[in-house]
Write a protein that holds these residues in place. Structure first.
Motif, mmCIF file in Angstrom:
data_model
loop_
_atom_site.group_PDB
_atom_site.id
_atom_site.type_symbol
_atom_site.label_atom_id
_atom_site.label_comp_id
_atom_site.label_asym_id
_atom_site.label_seq_id
_atom_site.Cartn_x
_atom_site.Cartn_y
_atom_site.Cartn_z
ATOM 1 N N ASN A 64 10.314 33.758 -22.356
ATOM 2 C CA ASN A 64 10.766 34.219 -21.036
ATOM 3 C C ASN A 64 10.054 35.470 -20.522
ATOM 4 N N GLN A 65 8.761 35.545 -20.707
ATOM 5 C CA GLN A 65 7.991 36.670 -20.165
ATOM 6 C C GLN A 65 6.696 36.120 -19.563
ATOM 7 N N LYS A 66 6.835 35.218 -18.609
ATOM 8 C CA LYS A 66 5.682 34.483 -18.081
ATOM 9 C C LYS A 66 4.606 35.406 -17.525
ATOM 10 N N GLN A 67 4.969 36.298 -16.624
ATOM 11 C CA GLN A 67 3.964 37.140 -15.978
ATOM 12 C C GLN A 67 3.279 38.063 -16.980
ATOM 13 N N LEU A 68 4.050 38.592 -17.912
ATOM 14 C CA LEU A 68 3.474 39.455 -18.940
ATOM 15 C C LEU A 68 2.496 38.671 -19.810
ATOM 16 N N LEU A 69 2.876 37.455 -20.169
ATOM 17 C CA LEU A 69 2.006 36.606 -20.987
ATOM 18 C C LEU A 69 0.710 36.283 -20.248
ATOM 19 N N LEU A 70 0.811 35.948 -18.971
ATOM 20 C CA LEU A 70 -0.392 35.621 -18.202
ATOM 21 C C LEU A 70 -1.326 36.831 -18.110
ATOM 22 N N ASN A 91 9.175 29.812 -27.265
ATOM 23 C CA ASN A 91 10.488 29.679 -27.898
ATOM 24 C C ASN A 91 11.570 29.287 -26.890
ATOM 25 N N GLY A 92 11.314 28.205 -26.149
ATOM 26 C CA GLY A 92 12.337 27.702 -25.234
ATOM 27 C C GLY A 92 12.486 28.506 -23.960
ATOM 28 N N SER A 93 11.384 29.053 -23.436
ATOM 29 C CA SER A 93 11.455 29.834 -22.195
ATOM 30 C C SER A 93 12.010 28.993 -21.050
ATOM 31 N N GLN A 94 12.730 29.655 -20.158
ATOM 32 C CA GLN A 94 13.320 28.978 -19.003
ATOM 33 C C GLN A 94 12.801 29.549 -17.689
ATOM 34 N N ASP A 95 11.654 30.233 -17.753
ATOM 35 C CA ASP A 95 11.107 30.861 -16.550
ATOM 36 C C ASP A 95 9.810 30.204 -16.094
ATOM 37 N N GLY A 96 9.554 28.969 -16.557
ATOM 38 C CA GLY A 96 8.345 28.265 -16.136
ATOM 39 C C GLY A 96 7.110 28.614 -16.937
ATOM 40 N N THR A 97 7.280 29.255 -18.088
ATOM 41 C CA THR A 97 6.131 29.663 -18.902
ATOM 42 C C THR A 97 5.274 28.471 -19.308
ATOM 43 N N VAL A 98 5.898 27.448 -19.864
ATOM 44 C CA VAL A 98 5.138 26.295 -20.372
ATOM 45 C C VAL A 98 4.402 25.594 -19.239
ATOM 46 N N GLU A 99 5.062 25.434 -18.101
ATOM 47 C CA GLU A 99 4.417 24.771 -16.956
ATOM 48 C C GLU A 99 3.208 25.572 -16.483
ATOM 49 N N ALA A 100 3.334 26.895 -16.454
ATOM 50 C CA ALA A 100 2.213 27.743 -16.035
ATOM 51 C C ALA A 100 1.052 27.640 -17.018
ATOM 52 N N LEU A 101 1.356 27.540 -18.290
ATOM 53 C CA LEU A 101 0.306 27.442 -19.302
ATOM 54 C C LEU A 101 -0.434 26.115 -19.208
ATOM 55 N N ARG A 102 0.281 25.052 -18.893
ATOM 56 C CA ARG A 102 -0.352 23.735 -18.801
ATOM 57 C C ARG A 102 -1.304 23.644 -17.613
ATOM 58 N N ASN A 139 1.420 40.057 -30.159
ATOM 59 C CA ASN A 139 2.584 40.025 -29.278
ATOM 60 C C ASN A 139 2.157 39.704 -27.849
ATOM 61 N N ASN A 140 3.077 39.107 -27.091
ATOM 62 C CA ASN A 140 2.734 38.746 -25.713
ATOM 63 C C ASN A 140 2.728 39.940 -24.770
ATOM 64 N N ASP A 141 3.113 41.119 -25.263
ATOM 65 C CA ASP A 141 3.088 42.321 -24.421
ATOM 66 C C ASP A 141 1.979 43.278 -24.844
ATOM 67 N N VAL A 142 0.932 42.717 -25.461
ATOM 68 C CA VAL A 142 -0.239 43.508 -25.849
ATOM 69 C C VAL A 142 -1.396 43.168 -24.917
ATOM 70 N N PHE A 143 -2.033 44.192 -24.370
ATOM 71 C CA PHE A 143 -3.208 44.008 -23.520
ATOM 72 C C PHE A 143 -4.425 44.504 -24.295
ATOM 73 N N VAL A 144 -5.283 43.571 -24.690
ATOM 74 C CA VAL A 144 -6.444 43.939 -25.495
ATOM 75 C C VAL A 144 -7.500 44.595 -24.617
ATOM 76 N N THR A 145 -8.493 45.179 -25.261
ATOM 77 C CA THR A 145 -9.449 46.029 -24.553
ATOM 78 C C THR A 145 -10.879 45.697 -24.957
ATOM 79 N N GLU A 146 -11.807 46.351 -24.315
ATOM 80 C CA GLU A 146 -13.227 46.107 -24.552
ATOM 81 C C GLU A 146 -13.588 46.311 -26.024
ATOM 82 N N GLY A 147 -14.176 45.275 -26.629
ATOM 83 C CA GLY A 147 -14.655 45.362 -28.004
ATOM 84 C C GLY A 147 -13.585 45.256 -29.071
#
Length: 450
Positions: A64-70, A91-102, A139-147
């Motif tokens: 249930n963290q679609k925008q953060l995951l994207l 894990n059973g998101s109800q906010d459209g996560t799976v549909e957005a990923l597809r 984690n889905n709330d991690v933003f990776v960086t250059e290198g």
């Protein structure tokens, strides 16, 4: 020439015979195509099973963290130059996560659980799917960086005894946290680009890597095994994994020259304060029950076994029944598993027998099949070998080929199916026996396909 006119008989429901014929033909074509595609896919999967690609599998659990995951995926795609695949376990998101990923393109694979099975089970599903020679738990709330990945890989492979590596970040407990000068996310990439400069002097050993971002070798996963699914929702499963890795004498390092941004505990905070506290307290109790307050004891065992390379099976007990996920039964004795013949299986099979994952079973050499004769010999055996005893101070040991092996905890003893002795045993008989490797608790798995 007259045109030939054909009348088609209508069926009882008013549809034409022609329409039904076409529908049946299309349905038949679809079924044939489906079967052909399935057969080809199954054959291809079977032929390529066990073959890995020279890249990294990035496993991301989400709920249930679609925008953060994207956003997380955008950062990976923008800043990862090494070969990789992304595996997302929802894990059973109800906010459209799976549909957005597809709808999203790229090297992305998705596994969708029907309900929230927790962090550990989501990670384990991803580990089953992973095909990379290296694996990242992210984690889905991690933003990776250059290198980020290039530098962590350099740290991981700098020494053959390094098993796992983690970066530094802005939000975490422990020694991976650093102070950062930025206050807005828009300022973060500039800071990270300046910070992420190769500097081996910032690489350092650690006894704990937090699970927000861990890079490991595939061999590490194959030797340490899956996360323990006895931890519900989240928290402490990464500490448990750290304990098991440390017990095997493996080396963990912090790539201090690699920074990633961590929003921090978004999914867990989404539970609400009351439920978060309940989950956290329950997992902490389970962790303490499994391991006790024995950090220094484990450190001493690590030092004693540091010269050897260990895997999970080295810390299993002897003289015990175990079963596989598919229901196969084995007698395990002195590091060898003996398959039990089907005709005697029902005599000894119980639901409480510890179940080992495929990864764990592969670590144990297989002996010849056991039948009625061998089963009778096990029942008659009255020797001290394999016996569980309790010392006067409450410590529980198993006697194993002239050595005494200490159970890490009382939980470890009962979880393997042994009964804690009601009386202390005479110490004189085995007091001078050398200490063998300790016996660790088994790893619980709820999924039937691990």
């Amino acid at each position: 020439m007259k045109s030939l006119q054909v009348r088609y008989r209508s069926d009882e429901r008013g549809g034409s015979f022609l329409r039904n014929t076409r529908h049946t033909a299309r349905k038949s074509d679809f079924q044939q195509g489906y079967r052909t595609g399935y057969d080809k896919g199954f054959k291809s999967g079977k032929e390529t099973f066990g073959t890995w690609f020279e890249g990294t599998s990035i496993i991301i659990p989400t709920y249930n963290q679609k925008q953060l995951l994207l956003q997380c995926l955008d950062y990976i795609e923008a800043h990862t130059v090494s070969p990789y695949e992304i595996i997302i376990v929802d894990n059973g998101s109800q906010d459209g996560t799976v549909e957005a990923l597809r709808r999203r393109r790229g090297s992305l694979r998705v596994a969708a659980h029907s309900s929230n099975l927790g962090f550990a089970q989501a990670i384990n599903t991803g580990l089953m799917m992973a095909r990379g020679q290296t694996i990242v738990l992210l984690n889905n709330d991690v933003f990776v960086t250059e290198g980020w990945l290039t530098q962590m890989l350099a740290c991981l492979f700098e020494s053959p005894d390094t098993a796992a590596v983690g970066p530094v970040t802005n939000y975490i407990s422990g020694e991976q946290k650093i102070d950062v000068p930025y206050h807005e996310l828009s300022e973060m990439p500039r800071f990270a680009a300046a910070y992420n400069r190769r500097n081996t002097g910032k690489w350092r050993d650690t006894s704990r890597l937090v699970g927000f971002c861990i890079l490991m070798k595939r061999s590490t996963f194959e030797q340490v095994g899956y996360l323990d699914e006895g931890y519900e929702v989240g928290n402490f499963e990464d500490d448990d994994w750290n304990r098991r890795l440390r017990l095997q004498g493996k080396r963990m390092r912090i790539a201090g020259d690699t920074f990633v941004h961590h929003v921090g505990s978004v999914t867990m905070k989404g539970l609400g304060a009351k439920q978060f506290s309940t989950v956290n307290d329950r997992n902490e109790r389970f962790y303490t029950q499994k391991w006790g307050n024995r950090y220094e004891w484990i450190r001493s065992k690590v030092k004693e076994s540091a010269a050897s390379s260990h895997q999970a099976a080295d810390f299993f007990p002897t003289h015990i029944w175990i079963r596989s996920a598919s229901g196969k039964l084995f007698w395990m004795q002195h590091g060898v598993k003996y398959p039990v013949a089907a005709k005697v299986r029902d005599e000894v099979m119980t639901a409480s027998m510890p179940r080992l994952s495929v990864i764990e079973l592969l670590q144990i050499p297989t002996g010849p099949e056991y039948g009625e004769m061998e089963l009778a010999a096990i029942k008659r055996d009255s020797s001290r070998d394999g016996k569980v005893v309790m010392a006067e101070d409450g410590t529980i040991y198993q006697l194993d080929q002239g050595a005494r092996r200490e159970f890490v905890s009382h939980y470890a003893c009962t979880a393997w199916g042994f009964i804690i002795p009601k009386q202390t045993a005479s110490h004189e008989a085995w007091n001078d026996w050398p200490e063998g490797l300790p016996i660790a608790p088994p790893t619980r798995s709820k999924a039937e396909d691990l």
